[in-house]
Design an enzyme around this catalytic site. Structure first.
Site, PDB file in Angstrom:
ATOM      1  N   GLN A 322      81.567  30.164  33.228  1.00 11.37           N
ATOM      2  CA  GLN A 322      82.487  30.963  33.520  1.00 11.37           C
ATOM      3  C   GLN A 322      83.615  31.525  32.378  1.00 11.37           C
ATOM      4  O   GLN A 322      84.653  31.928  32.593  1.00 11.37           O
ATOM      5  CB  GLN A 322      83.278  30.629  34.693  1.00 11.37           C
ATOM      6  CG  GLN A 322      82.630  30.327  35.994  1.00 11.37           C
ATOM      7  CD  GLN A 322      83.598  29.897  37.030  1.00 11.37           C
ATOM      8  OE1 GLN A 322      84.689  29.781  37.216  1.00 11.37           O
ATOM      9  NE2 GLN A 322      82.992  28.937  38.156  1.00 11.37           N
ATOM     10  N   GLY A 323      82.907  31.435  31.006  1.00  9.04           N
ATOM     11  CA  GLY A 323      83.744  31.799  29.991  1.00  9.04           C
ATOM     12  C   GLY A 323      84.631  30.823  29.526  1.00  9.04           C
ATOM     13  O   GLY A 323      85.570  31.241  28.163  1.00  9.04           O
TER      14      GLY A 323
END
Length: 382
Positions: A322-323
């Site tokens: 998720q970054g």
């Protein structure tokens, strides 16, 4: 037959400006003594200078986290700690602002954008700007069938290109690229193993935190997916259709068009690394525009980054996805840019800046209208 000619990227993607990088290196010699005393921040400032085409590098003013979201049919084999088809719950957490990526983004001054490419939910459940580029609902089970049709893979790839253009045109100066998926690391493992010519066991990791039995199921799924991927290794779009998914195809298109637009990107985990590996096969200069935020501990990521000759900036064992791994590297890049911009140059040398160049796009994209988006009813069909 696809109307997208990936070979165009080979000539369209240029390396970051080597002359500007040499000027940046010379400037650091005047700024800091002894030479090399600032280590990695100085190297990153030189990379930013080359990417921006100017000395000193500008401070990073508009970083953006891009999260491509999708569900993968292979998750039905229980290869993930998350239930199949539940990536939408992860997306809602991000949209509500309560996910780890949101906390880090607020801390570091980055904006977060989520793009639904193939979530297994009714698109009406999410904001229209999130679902605007959706290609289909879910994807095929890559161990026994294609993830997408070639036409769907092209739609997703073009969507990724369009998003790269949107970000470049809006003034984004650094992209932190991640994914939100269930089953995505299994698809990524197939791509990495196929492109690196290795076995399933070498690239199979724990992903979302799976136990030994789930690891064995995941390894078997990657092994079976490899048998289907190897015959199409010569065509990267067919490879993404057979073994990737709409989110992975879109990220690959994004990475290539971002390189065309001279937009630097920080990769997150194994899924983005797998897409980068596919993109490298299309345009060998493209990896010069990318950094890896951190080592996630996933063997597939390590294998892909080794093939790309990219060394992770951090190694904190963060494997959430998720970054988050890419975002954790942002302060280091911000520090590098700030040092380059604010340290006084006693020599009085003027700023060196590359003249702006016209944007060039692949001939296949501009010579014909892209295929129309499928009707909503068709996109909602499993």
């Amino acid at each position: 037959m696809s109307g997208l000619n990936l070979d165009d990227f080979g000539s369209l993607v240029e390396r970051p400006d080597a002359g500007v990088r040499r000027d940046a290196q010379d400037r650091w010699q005047r700024l800091v003594s002894p030479p090399g005393a600032l280590g990695k921040p100085a190297e990153l400032a030189e990379w930013l200078s080359a990417a921006q085409g100017r000395v000193p590098a500008r401070p990073i003013a508009r970083p953006r986290v891009l999260l491509f979201a999708g569900d993968h049919g292979v998750a039905s084999l229980r290869v993930s700690a998350h239930e199949a088809g539940t990536a939408v719950a992860l997306v809602r957490s991000v949209l509500d602002g309560g996910a780890p990526v949101n906390v880090l983004a607020r801390q570091f001054g980055a904006q977060v954008r989520v793009i639904d490419m193939s979530l297994d939910c009714d698109p009406a459940e999410l904001p229209a700007d999130v679902t605007a580029h959706r290609v289909r609902r879910g994807s095929g089970r890559v161990d026994v069938e294609d993830a997408l049709t070639v036409e769907e893979a092209e739609l997703a790839f073009r969507a990724g290109m369009a998003i790269a253009d949107e970000e470049a045109d809006s003034g984004t100066d650094l992209v932190l690229l991640g994914d939100i998926s269930v089953g995505g690391t299994t698809a990524a493992g197939i791509l990495v193993a196929a492109l690196c010519g290795t076995d399933a066991s070498v690239v199979t990791g724990r992903g979302s935190g799976i136990d030994d039995l789930a690891w064995m199921r995941k390894c078997a799924a990657i092994r079976d997916g490899l048998r289907r991927a190897r015959p199409v290794l010569g065509d990267q779009l067919e490879l993404l259709a057979a073994s990737g998914g709409a989110d992975l195809a879109a990220m690959t298109g994004f990475l290539l068009q971002a390189a065309v637009r001279k937009l630097p990107v920080v990769l997150d985990g194994v899924v983005t690394a797998a897409c980068a590996l596919v993109a490298q096969r299309v345009a060998f200069r493209a990896p010069d525009w990318w950094l890896a935020g951190q080592a996630s501990g996933e063997p597939g990521q390590a294998k892909a980054l080794d093939r790309l000759s990219i060394e992770p900036l951090l190694d904190h064992g963060v494997r959430l996805g998720q970054g988050t791994g890419a975002l954790l590297a942002l302060p280091l890049l911000q520090a590098a840019a700030a040092l380059a911009a604010e340290l006084p140059d006693v020599s009085g040398e003027p700023v060196v800046e590359r003249a702006p160049e016209p944007v060039r796009e692949p001939v296949a994209v501009t010579s014909e209208e892209p295929p129309a988006d499928p009707p909503r009813e068709a996109a909602d069909t499993p």
